[in-house]
Design an enzyme around this catalytic site. Sequence first.
Site, mmCIF file in Angstrom:
data_model
loop_
_atom_site.group_PDB
_atom_site.id
_atom_site.type_symbol
_atom_site.label_atom_id
_atom_site.label_comp_id
_atom_site.label_asym_id
_atom_site.label_seq_id
_atom_site.Cartn_x
_atom_site.Cartn_y
_atom_site.Cartn_z
ATOM 1 N N LYS A 38 5.981 -14.386 28.916
ATOM 2 C CA LYS A 38 6.333 -13.068 28.363
ATOM 3 C C LYS A 38 5.676 -12.889 26.993
ATOM 4 O O LYS A 38 5.194 -13.860 26.400
ATOM 5 C CB LYS A 38 7.849 -12.957 28.266
ATOM 6 N N ARG A 136 24.584 -12.277 27.948
ATOM 7 C CA ARG A 136 23.616 -11.183 28.059
ATOM 8 C C ARG A 136 23.626 -10.761 29.525
ATOM 9 O O ARG A 136 24.673 -10.541 30.091
ATOM 10 C CB ARG A 136 22.231 -11.651 27.591
ATOM 11 N N TYR A 267 -3.574 -6.774 -5.351
ATOM 12 C CA TYR A 267 -2.591 -5.719 -5.606
ATOM 13 C C TYR A 267 -1.399 -6.275 -6.377
ATOM 14 O O TYR A 267 -0.953 -7.375 -6.114
ATOM 15 C CB TYR A 267 -2.033 -5.187 -4.281
ATOM 16 N N MET A 315 -3.467 -6.176 3.728
ATOM 17 C CA MET A 315 -3.441 -5.709 5.120
ATOM 18 C C MET A 315 -4.629 -6.283 5.887
ATOM 19 O O MET A 315 -4.492 -6.701 7.025
ATOM 20 C CB MET A 315 -3.477 -4.181 5.143
#
Length: 386
Positions: A38, A136, A267, A315
Amino acid sequence: MSPANRVRMEISEAAVLANIASVRRLVDPATVLMGVVKADAYGHGLVSFSRLLVRHGVEQLAVAHAEEAFRLRDAGIDAPVLVLNHAPTADLPGLLRAGIRQAVYGEAQARAVSRAARALGCPARIHVKVDTGLSRFGFSSGNLAPLARIAALDNVVVEGFHTHLASAEEDVADRQLSLFDDACRRATGLLGYRPTRHALASAAIAAGLHGRAPLEMVRPGILLCGLPPSYTASDVPGDAGRFQPVLSMTSRIEQIRSVAAGTRIGYGAAHVTSAPATIAIVPVGFADGLPRALADSGRVIVARRYAPIVGPVGMGHLTLDVTGIPGVSTGDEVVLLGSDGHRRLGIQDWAAAAGTINTDVLVRLASAAPRVVRPLSEVIEQECYV
Ligand SMILES: *Cc1c(COP(=O)(O)O)cnc(C)c1O
């Protein structure tokens, strides 16, 4: 620098092979392995990773969602596939035509599966899920009356019967496994045959619980990636040395600059150099899945030496201090995950820095770059050469 090698994500066939063998050593020889792939095979690349599993003998696969099962079939992977979550009704005909199994934990869901199968005139192989304490999905293990009704539905074949553990800690696992054992006995009575039983995922396999619950099938995920399971009694999967991380990530130095003492980097200008420094800029950042928490604390490998990350993780960029690493130049490889010589960097380091679990970090690497397989043949050649 070509865009293709801005960042390279490689999966090692040799490591996959070693991990499959290590899982096999932890379970009885006849046990069927259902590899859980998954979330893009935990960020390893659904199709590439699944192909390697199947090539090296993993008999079955499990995915979370219908679309992942379709991707496997579109790629020509025809091993049995189980969809662990409820598939939308609209997807049922496609799933059934492709012979994909469905985990079933509700009667309405079972009726929808039956209707779709009858319309197509094919069998629907389902794996009935019981809840034994995770709270669940699942039928309550105490009340299996719905199982008899489900088994009687047109075109439905109850192929499997399974549960999922909340933890591999002894007291929790023991209680869940006894409830499951009891439910399996009643299910076998109701069905008139014994379906394929499965309960153990990586943490429980690593904890050696297959000896306690020698069921026909196990569902390892993270162990096949060579990484430790999170919800486990110990940090170390079984025999740690035998599991090898499969995924590596590298990039290249884009620019090198010499800066004076007192230079502010990145930054926020929070990082100030205390001495003259050589700074290398690498075009990988949090958009590629790197945790921002690596700022001023993480490290990478350059020229077989560790180089600290200085300043924030941008980023799309990372800034390294490579002062004192001789001969570093533009275009040199930077290992973000993996090893170079005796130095090694793992997803565990990132997860620890980010205060989270390894899978949480892995799945964020999804879009960084296509996964490239390093085939077994290359490793063998390298070993001969050295
Ligand atoms: C994710 C999952 C697994 C595999 O878990 P790992 O801890 O990665 O081995 C097995 N079974 C189910 C139902 C799952 O959701």
